[in-house]
Write an enzyme that holds these catalytic residues in place. Structure first.
Site, PDB file in Angstrom:
ATOM      1  N   ARG A 149       0.855  -1.188   0.000  1.00  0.00           N
ATOM      2  CA  ARG A 149       0.000   0.000   0.000  1.00  0.00           C
ATOM      3  C   ARG A 149       0.892   1.239   0.000  1.00  0.00           C
ATOM      4  O   ARG A 149       0.822   2.081   0.879  1.00  0.00           O
ATOM      5  CB  ARG A 149      -0.940  -0.016   1.207  1.00  0.00           C
ATOM      6  N   ARG A 167      -2.946   6.803   2.697  1.00  0.00           N
ATOM      7  CA  ARG A 167      -3.252   7.849   3.663  1.00  0.00           C
ATOM      8  C   ARG A 167      -2.160   8.109   4.687  1.00  0.00           C
ATOM      9  O   ARG A 167      -2.272   9.042   5.474  1.00  0.00           O
ATOM     10  CB  ARG A 167      -4.570   7.525   4.371  1.00  0.00           C
ATOM     11  N   ARG A 197      -6.805  13.448  -1.405  1.00  0.00           N
ATOM     12  CA  ARG A 197      -8.030  12.734  -1.026  1.00  0.00           C
ATOM     13  C   ARG A 197      -9.085  13.675  -0.463  1.00  0.00           C
ATOM     14  O   ARG A 197     -10.298  13.436  -0.622  1.00  0.00           O
ATOM     15  CB  ARG A 197      -7.683  11.649   0.007  1.00  0.00           C
ATOM     16  N   ASP A 201      -7.766   0.050  -7.270  1.00  0.00           N
ATOM     17  CA  ASP A 201      -8.423  -0.761  -6.250  1.00  0.00           C
ATOM     18  C   ASP A 201      -8.887  -2.063  -6.886  1.00  0.00           C
ATOM     19  O   ASP A 201      -9.267  -2.081  -8.061  1.00  0.00           O
ATOM     20  CB  ASP A 201      -9.612  -0.023  -5.642  1.00  0.00           C
ATOM     21  N   TYR A 250     -16.327 -10.150  -1.636  1.00  0.00           N
ATOM     22  CA  TYR A 250     -16.829  -8.779  -1.494  1.00  0.00           C
ATOM     23  C   TYR A 250     -18.187  -8.624  -2.166  1.00  0.00           C
ATOM     24  O   TYR A 250     -19.088  -7.952  -1.647  1.00  0.00           O
ATOM     25  CB  TYR A 250     -15.842  -7.782  -2.114  1.00  0.00           C
TER      26      TYR A 250
END
Length: 322
Positions: free
Chosen positions: A41, A45, A54, A90, A168
């Protein structure tokens, strides 16, 4: 999906010459002067510059805007001496391409307002989707980033694996048990297998097109592998991973591109290392619960191992010895 051979006039894209090929050589089992480093990742963030972007844009807006995706992909390289970049995107762009709505909800993560409730819902999915059109923004972001990175390090592409994506799509978001999705495997094994196979076809084409766009290495994230036991993994997840490896290599050749290293990351699937070693991938990514030396003994010398740093290890003091 219909395989289309490249036209005689097709020529691979030209990009700046690569200056650091450590990770590519390592992935192919060649000797390297040091261990290459990248972070799964890598853009995210933890970076204040990412949080600034963002704050102005929706998560999927960033994914779907090549200029923004390129910008945040390159942010970590301005701070750290890394040996690869991974395109900002993603895994859930695949369900979106199939016609499912996915929302990124603050402090909750991805949410599917209308998940698959029964096998009858499978027919609502758009499996005839044109990957090149529907996911063009990903390919454009890869091409743009490959040019902007100017050969500093290789650019990695990726996709979620079928079992993880299916979970998901049925659970409607993250889950601690995946009980709904696992119930499908027991109650509807044939329909589950059909859904997994259809997702596999889409993922394979998606990955091959990433290579055409400029990706120099690919990773398949089977992040939810650990929710399956050995038998269920071999029955449902592993055949999809094997199929993807074979199909991607075939499609890459048909598209007139050079082959790139393939990595599989089946998180918590310590029970399947031997099977993964012969599944057609060049690299097996280990999570932090797997001992590298023991894993090497189990898989032999035919594949490269990647990992297994515990992400929380970054909190350790430099003098702690960890």
């Amino acid at each position: 999906f219909i395989s289309i051979l490249p036209s005689r006039n097709y020529r691979p894209m030209e990009f700046p010459p690569l200056q650091n090929d450590l990770i590519l050589r390592s992935a192919r089992g060649l000797s390297v002067e040091r261990v290459p480093v990248w972070v799964m990742r890598q853009a995210g963030r933890y970076l204040p510059e990412f949080r600034d972007v963002r704050s102005k844009h929706d998560f999927f807006e960033i994914c779907q805007t090549p200029e923004l995706a390129c910008q945040v992909t390159l942010q970590p390289l301005e701070r750290f001496d890394l040996d690869a970049a991974i395109i900002f995107c993603d895994i859930l762009v695949i369900p979106q391409a199939l016609g499912m709505e996915v929302q990124m909800v603050p402090k909750q993560g991805p949410v599917f307002p209308t998940p698959l409730d029964s096998p009858l819902d499978i027919q609502k999915l758009h499996f005839d989707v044109n990957v090149c059109e529907k996911l063009k923004y990903v390919f454009d972001a890869i091409t743009l980033t490959r040019k902007r990175i100017n050969g500093r390090v290789p650019l990695l592409g990726f996709s979620g694996a079928p079992w993880t994506l299916m979970s998901y799509m049925i659970e409607g978001g993250g889950s601690k048990t995946l009980s709904k999705c696992k119930a499908w495997l027991y109650k509807h094994p044939d329909e589950s297998r059909m859904l997994l196979e259809k997702i596999s076809h889409l993922v394979s084409e998606y990955l091959a097109q990433q290579v055409k766009a400029g990706a120099q290495m690919l990773q398949v994230f089977e992040s939810n592998a650990g929710y399956l036991g050995p038998e269920m993994f071999k029955r449902f997840a592993l055949p999809c991973l094997q199929s993807i490896a074979v199909t991607v290599k075939r499609r890459v050749s048909e598209l007139g591109c050079d082959q790139v290293p393939l990595t599989v990351f089946a998180k918590d699937a310590h029970y399947a290392l031997e099977e993964l070693a012969t599944s057609g991938y060049d690299v097996i990514s280990l999570d932090w619960t797997m001992d590298p030396q023991q894993s090497r003994q189990r898989v032999g010398d035919g594949v490269t191992l990647q990992g297994n740093l515990d992400p929380c290890g970054l909190y350790a003091s430099p003098v702690s010895g960890l």
